[in-house]
Every structure is written in C-alpha cells, then in structure tokens.
Design an enzyme around this catalytic site. Structure first.
Site, PDB file in Angstrom:
ATOM      1  N   HIS A  78      48.951  -5.075  -5.405  1.00 15.74           N
ATOM      2  CA  HIS A  78      47.839  -4.163  -5.692  1.00 15.74           C
ATOM      3  C   HIS A  78      47.078  -4.624  -6.929  1.00 15.74           C
ATOM      4  CE1 HIS A  78      48.179  -1.112  -2.708  1.00 15.74           C
ATOM      5  NE2 HIS A  78      49.364  -0.663  -3.079  1.00 15.74           N
ATOM      6  N   CYS A 135      42.967  -7.336  -3.608  1.00 14.88           N
ATOM      7  CA  CYS A 135      41.646  -6.819  -3.261  1.00 14.88           C
ATOM      8  C   CYS A 135      40.641  -7.097  -4.368  1.00 14.88           C
ATOM      9  CB  CYS A 135      41.718  -5.318  -2.993  1.00 14.88           C
ATOM     10  SG  CYS A 135      42.723  -4.861  -1.572  1.00 14.88           S
ATOM     11  N   ARG A 188      38.818 -10.088  -0.553  1.00 13.48           N
ATOM     12  CA  ARG A 188      40.088 -10.560  -1.077  1.00 13.48           C
ATOM     13  C   ARG A 188      39.855 -11.671  -2.101  1.00 13.48           C
ATOM     14  NH1 ARG A 188      40.830  -6.591   1.037  1.00 13.48           N
ATOM     15  NH2 ARG A 188      42.307  -6.006   2.684  1.00 13.48           N
TER      16      ARG A 188
END
Length: 264
Positions: free
Chosen positions: A168, A242, A251
C-alpha cells in the site's frame, strides 16, 4: 354562535431561518462523521497495521534465531510445492512424495507459507522501511495488515527470474508511501531464514496502467511504455504500488537486480 379562533401563522422568514438552522446542524454532523472516517482511514488503520507488521518482523527474527543455522541457498520457488526429485522410499520398492512440511517448518526454512503469514522481511534503507513479506497480494489477508505481498507465480527472493512485491502507498501501514523517492543505485534488502539478498535499484517506471502485467515477467518490461525494459535473464526484484498518492488509477514500478547473497 360558536367562536372560531384562528391560530397565528408563523412568519415565512421564521420558517426559513428554522430550515437554514436545521440544514446547518445536519452539515456539521455530516462533517464530523466524515472527519472521523478520514481519521480512521488515515491514522487508525496505519497505527494498527504498523503495530501488527512490527510484531510480525520481531516474531520472524526470533524464529530464525531459534532455528539455528538454516540450510544454505535461496528459498523454495513456490512454498507449498515439493520438488519432483524430493522423494522418500515407500517401503515397497517404489517411491512416494516426501510429506509437505507444516507452516511452522516452512517459516523456519524460509519458504512461503499460506497467505497472511510472513516469511521474509523487506528493508529499504533510503526510506526507513522495514516490513514483513507474505505470500499473495490480497487486501484483507496481506496488504491491509501492513505487509508487503509477494505476487504468486513470480520468483522467490534470491532466485533467478523476477521476485515481485506489492504494498500500500496510503493507509493500512503504507509501507510504500515514499516509493517514488527511490533512485537508481539505492539498495533494497530482503531477509529470509536462509539468507540476506541485496538488490540494487536499476530502473523506475513512474506511471503505468494496472493491466501492464509484463512488468512482473521473468525478464521484466512494460508493454505500455516499451522504452522501459530489461533484455537479459537475471535475478530481478520488482516493487509495485498505486500512484498518484491517495488514488489507485495507475501503478508505480521499481526494478532492482540482485547484487549479493549473504547466507545466514
């Protein structure tokens, strides 16, 4: 004759003020709820995930110390598979597959266990990142716990091919929050029970589409941005997250190449 008493009508201005006041109260309440949700997402999930990830790293390192000196060599390719040549006698002149080790044994040996269980530790000195690595990239099982997830069907750390990891960038520990700050020449370390693998960052793809799957290929390259490619087999490490921050539109991809292996 009965007398009819008419009630006095509330002035239109008073009714408008009351409606305005009610609307203001609802807006304040909605704002407070939204603020609480944002605080939960940006602060509380980070705190929970970071604490859990820190505990997992501590547990892994303790297990490795208690296991003593492990067998040399890289971690097995796909943790739950038994190599075809790993056979034991069946007692009747034939052979049978060796029994698969349990989760604790696989963790001690550095092999990848099931999703959600850490088996390696990723360290990025430039960013101050230390995070456990678990098999799979599912949100609830891996990423939302503050872990870095290993893409299944890619190489394991230290192996020839492409060991690909995801994490993340925002919320839930956000281990890859500042991945965009890495530069070619920076080092990335992956510790397992067997060894420490040191990778050197070679290329950074600032933005590509989520469907650009060839960035995870054994010899990685971008189909969307053909200028970003490697052409020779090697032991690669790919980090993905991300981008831009607080979105999942594109990405960000970082590629490294194995420089050294230090057995434990």
């Amino acid at each position: 004759m009965p007398v009819v008493v008419q009630g006095r009508r509330r002035p239109r201005r008073a009714r408008g003020a009351r409606a305005l006041w009610t609307g203001a109260e609802l807006a304040v309440t909605a704002g407070a709820v939204l603020l609480l949700l944002v605080a939960h997402q940006l602060w509380w999930t980070n705190r929970q995930a970071r604490d859990a990830a820190r505990d997992e790293v501590t547990q892994l390192e303790r297990q490795w110390r208690q296991a003593g000196t492990p067998s040399p060599g890289p971690a097995p390719a796909r943790g739950d598979r038994t190599p075809a040549g790993d056979r034991t006698s069946s007692g009747d002149g034939g052979t049978r597959p060796a029994p698969a080790p349990g989760p604790a044994a696989r963790r001690a040996a550095g092999a990848a266990p099931g999703p959600g269980l850490g088996y390696a530790v990723l360290r990025i000195p430039r960013l101050g990142v230390t995070a456990p690595v678990a098999e799979g990239t599912g949100k609830s099982a891996v990423l939302d716990k503050g872990y870095v997830g290993h893409y299944r069907h890619t190489a394991q750390p230290g192996e020839a091919g492409n060991a690909a990891l995801a994490g993340h960038r925002n919320t839930h520990g956000e281990p890859f929050r500042h991945l965009d700050l890495l530069r070619p020449g920076d080092t990335v370390l992956v510790d397992t029970a067997a060894a420490r693998y040191t990778y050197v960052v070679r290329r950074i793809l600032p933005r590509t589409t989520p469907g650009d799957g060839t960035v995870l290929a054994a010899v990685p390259h971008s189909t969307v941005h053909p200028a970003y490619r490697f052409t020779a087999p090697a032991a690669y490490l790919t980090l993905t997250t991300c981008t831009p921050a607080y979105t999942s539109t594109y990405r960000l991809v970082v590629w490294g190449v194995l420089r050294s292996t230090q057995s434990r």
